[in-house]
Design a protein around this motif. Sequence first.
Motif, mmCIF file in Angstrom:
data_model
loop_
_atom_site.group_PDB
_atom_site.id
_atom_site.type_symbol
_atom_site.label_atom_id
_atom_site.label_comp_id
_atom_site.label_asym_id
_atom_site.label_seq_id
_atom_site.Cartn_x
_atom_site.Cartn_y
_atom_site.Cartn_z
ATOM 1 N N LEU A 18 0.835 -1.217 0.000
ATOM 2 C CA LEU A 18 0.000 0.000 0.000
ATOM 3 C C LEU A 18 0.864 1.259 0.000
ATOM 4 O O LEU A 18 0.548 2.227 -0.699
ATOM 5 C CB LEU A 18 -0.966 -0.015 1.181
ATOM 6 N N LEU A 19 1.952 1.256 0.767
ATOM 7 C CA LEU A 19 2.856 2.407 0.783
ATOM 8 C C LEU A 19 3.521 2.605 -0.579
ATOM 9 O O LEU A 19 3.644 3.723 -1.070
ATOM 10 C CB LEU A 19 3.917 2.245 1.865
ATOM 11 N N ARG A 20 3.958 1.509 -1.186
ATOM 12 C CA ARG A 20 4.583 1.574 -2.514
ATOM 13 C C ARG A 20 3.590 2.107 -3.544
ATOM 14 O O ARG A 20 3.910 2.947 -4.363
ATOM 15 C CB ARG A 20 5.110 0.185 -2.906
ATOM 16 N N ARG A 21 2.351 1.615 -3.488
ATOM 17 C CA ARG A 21 1.324 2.062 -4.434
ATOM 18 C C ARG A 21 1.028 3.548 -4.253
ATOM 19 O O ARG A 21 0.845 4.274 -5.228
ATOM 20 C CB ARG A 21 0.054 1.226 -4.255
ATOM 21 N N ARG A 22 0.991 4.014 -3.012
ATOM 22 C CA ARG A 22 0.711 5.415 -2.727
ATOM 23 C C ARG A 22 1.842 6.310 -3.247
ATOM 24 O O ARG A 22 1.613 7.437 -3.664
ATOM 25 C CB ARG A 22 0.534 5.617 -1.229
ATOM 26 N N ALA A 23 3.089 5.793 -3.236
ATOM 27 C CA ALA A 23 4.247 6.573 -3.655
ATOM 28 C C ALA A 23 4.404 6.622 -5.174
ATOM 29 O O ALA A 23 5.146 7.463 -5.690
ATOM 30 C CB ALA A 23 5.511 5.995 -3.031
ATOM 31 N N GLU A 24 3.716 5.744 -5.901
ATOM 32 C CA GLU A 24 3.832 5.728 -7.363
ATOM 33 C C GLU A 24 3.192 6.983 -7.954
ATOM 34 O O GLU A 24 2.167 7.438 -7.485
ATOM 35 C CB GLU A 24 3.151 4.485 -7.944
ATOM 36 N N PRO A 25 3.806 7.500 -9.035
ATOM 37 C CA PRO A 25 3.243 8.717 -9.664
ATOM 38 C C PRO A 25 1.951 8.450 -10.378
ATOM 39 O O PRO A 25 1.580 7.423 -10.739
ATOM 40 C CB PRO A 25 4.318 9.119 -10.672
#
Length: 172
Positions: free
Chosen positions: A165-172
């Motif tokens: 979820l953190l990785r997905r939130r950080a994606e542009p």
Amino acid sequence: MTGTAASRLRGGPAPASPPPFTTLVELTWVEKKIEHWIRFGHQTYEQILDRRRRVVGFAPNSVFALNRWAANEFGTIISRIDIVRTIGAGEPLQTLPFVRPGGDILLKIEGWPKVEHVLQAIDAIEALRIDPAEVSPEHWRHVHNRLTAGQEPRTYSVEQHRAFLLRRRAEP
């Protein structure tokens, strides 16, 4: 699913068309002969064709699981589960029976023992109070690869989900 979440038809005139780029899945239920159903996913569209058939739709970039089972007078002839990420306009896709136009196939497993293993993995994820449709696509690919190789897949964890979820939130 609420009335605002899906268009629904029970006979009569044709329903409003599904929103653009909706992935449509044809479901059939003929008791003890053909059973196609959605194991998880968030429908945005539904059209009931008759007592045994309906079409459901999913928005782009959502994940769903399609179970298919069929039998004849001698027993089961197909037992299969597919976990699919729906695609948006212009994205590459893989074709899949009963799914239009197709999607990004994350997991494709045939044979009851392996299908049962996938269903148990889904149950374990739900036991963690995680929606299987929100699980990392890489996890479903991992489960597919391990079961295809005859190995035990790793279980999905709450920590793994938080990282996704953190990785997905950080994606542009």
